[in-house]
Structure formats: C-alpha cells, structure tokens
Design an enzyme around this catalytic site. Structure first.
Site, mmCIF file in Angstrom:
data_model
loop_
_atom_site.group_PDB
_atom_site.id
_atom_site.type_symbol
_atom_site.label_atom_id
_atom_site.label_comp_id
_atom_site.label_asym_id
_atom_site.label_seq_id
_atom_site.Cartn_x
_atom_site.Cartn_y
_atom_site.Cartn_z
ATOM 1 N N ASP A 34 0.842 -1.210 0.000
ATOM 2 C CA ASP A 34 0.000 0.000 0.000
ATOM 3 C C ASP A 34 0.865 1.243 0.000
ATOM 4 O OD1 ASP A 34 -2.284 -1.804 1.973
ATOM 5 O OD2 ASP A 34 -2.714 -0.919 0.008
ATOM 6 N N ASP A 179 -10.533 -4.842 -1.508
ATOM 7 C CA ASP A 179 -9.487 -4.363 -0.606
ATOM 8 C C ASP A 179 -10.088 -3.511 0.515
ATOM 9 O OD1 ASP A 179 -6.493 -2.318 -1.170
ATOM 10 O OD2 ASP A 179 -7.150 -3.534 0.520
HETATM 11 C C1 DX5 Z 1 -6.294 0.776 2.618
HETATM 12 C C2 DX5 Z 1 -5.432 -0.247 1.907
HETATM 13 C C3 DX5 Z 1 -5.816 -1.658 2.242
HETATM 14 C C4 DX5 Z 1 -5.704 -1.963 3.736
HETATM 15 C C5 DX5 Z 1 -6.305 -3.317 4.016
HETATM 16 O O1 DX5 Z 1 -6.113 2.027 2.006
HETATM 17 O O2 DX5 Z 1 -5.540 -0.106 0.509
HETATM 18 O O3 DX5 Z 1 -4.989 -2.569 1.509
HETATM 19 O O4 DX5 Z 1 -4.360 -1.949 4.131
HETATM 20 O O5 DX5 Z 1 -6.237 -3.504 5.381
HETATM 21 P P1 DX5 Z 1 -7.378 -4.284 6.180
HETATM 22 O O6 DX5 Z 1 -7.378 -5.684 5.608
HETATM 23 O O7 DX5 Z 1 -6.884 -4.220 7.592
HETATM 24 O O8 DX5 Z 1 -8.662 -3.586 5.945
HETATM 25 ZN ZN ZN Z 2 -4.518 -1.650 -0.669
#
Ligand code: DX5
Ligand code: ZN
Length: 219
Positions: A34, A179
C-alpha cells in the site's frame, strides 16, 4: 480460484523479515504493497513501502501487488517498477481525463507489469467500463483508502456483483480484487459477489497462524 494478497501496511516494525518469510511459508499468493503519498490519502507510507518491497524482493520470489494511492502516479510507477511487481494498480480518481488513464495503462505495461485500475467507494462502477478491455484487474475499494483495520462498506457488494456481471457479459478476462475490511465474516460475501483476489491486512497479520487464516479466506 480465489487468491489472497496480504497487505503489509500494518506490519509490526522490526519483525519485517520474519513476517515476510512466515507469510511466504503460509502460501499468501501476493504481497500487497500500500503506497500512500500523504496527498491522495492522508498517510505517507512511500519510503517505508519502497524499503519493504526491496526487502521482500531480496528474500522472496512471491508476486508483488502494488496499490498506488498517490497523486504522482507516473513517478511511482517508475520507482516501484525496479522491483518487477506482478501488478501495479492506480486509482482512476488520480487521472484528469481519458488520455491520462490510457497513458498510465500503457506506462505500466511498458514496465512489464499487469495493470490494475482501482476505484474508491464513491466512484460509480460504470466509470471504468471503457478501460476494462485494456487492464488485467479491477480493484474495488471496500473501504475508504488510507488506512487498515476499517469495516467493509456493505454497499460495495452490489458494485462487485454489477462489475462481475458486466465482465461476464462482455466476455472479458479480468480479475476482481477487493481491498479493505476483508476477514472470515466478509470473505464469503465478496467471493459470492464475484471477487477472485482478496486483499487482507489486519485479518491475517493479527492471526496466530497465517497459514490457517489464509486457507480459510480462500475456502
Ligand atoms: C487501505 C489499503 C488496504 C488496507 C487493508 O487504504 O488499501 O490494503 O491496508 O487492510 P485491512 O485488511 O486491515 O482492511
Ligand atoms: Zn490496498
């Protein structure tokens, strides 16, 4: 076949190598990187993700799934391409017009990566239809981009279903990645709607046994 892309956003500092190796052994299909610039989203993870992806490349050959949440997409594509990511995903919302979207798609392809196009929860799914013949994956954000540990926005289920039906009707071969807020409770619902790549950060990194949670998310 559903694949799991583990987001390393909420990685515990100092345990990076141990966790990357444990995730590889636990059969994550991708590492989800990310990349945030503090402008497109509030948080700035840019340097940390450059370091982490360099680290991963030194100890693992697993595919890397780069999620760009940045305004300067061109510069980020160039800087992350040196690590040969399997996928580079950019946000539709960062492009001013169709030309810019097509140029970005072309640039990612020239770097040898598959192309993902991402949309935020408030962006209508119809806005990406015209680009689908040119990309490999569509990333549906199921939370507002910017941080981990949020709750899945259930309205996104219908969006995933609509996209899935459109892809099938158009005879396109495109992955649907979701996501944000993916865990054992929400995984079955996004899969039913048509997602075939699930990004999970908190649900996996908080688990005692990564292999078990990854297997269960895939089932
Ligand atoms: C948020 C990111 C995601 C996030 C997912 O902006 O794009 O990839 O890190 O994390 P979880 O699975 O904890 O929601
Ligand atoms: Zn992400």
């Amino acid at each position: 076949m559903v694949e799991i892309s583990t987001s390393i956003l909420s990685l515990e500092k100092g345990r990076e190598a141990e966790i990357f190796l444990a995730l590889e052994k636990s059969k994550t299909d991708y590492f989800h990187i990310d990349v945030m610039d503090g402008k497109f989203v509030e948080k700035d993870t840019y340097q940390k993700m450059l370091e982490n992806v360099g680290y991963i490349r030194r100890i693992s050959n697993l595919p890397i799934d780069v999620h760009l949440m940045v305004e300067n997409v061109k510069k980020s594509i160039e800087e992350f391409s040196i690590f040969n990511p399997n996928i580079i995903t950019f946000h539709l919302e960062t492009c001013k017009n169709k030309e810019e979207v097509m140029e970005t798609i072309q640039l990612i392809k020239e770097q040898g990566s598959r192309v993902g196009i991402a949309i935020k929860p408030n962006t209508d799914i119809e806005e990406i239809y015209e680009y689908l013949p040119f990309v490999h994956m569509c990333l549906i954000m199921t939370v507002e981009p910017g941080k981990g540990g949020q709750t899945l926005i259930t309205d996104m289920l219908e969006k995933i279903d609509t996209l899935n039906k459109y892809i099938k009707k158009s005879n396109l071969e495109i992955d649907i990645e979701v996501d944000g807020g993916i865990n054992l409770k929400t995984a079955s619902r996004v899969k039913e709607a048509g997602a075939n790549i699930l990004v999970a950060g908190t649900a996996i990194l908080a688990a005692t046994d990564y292999r078990v949670i990854i297997e269960e998310l895939k089932m």
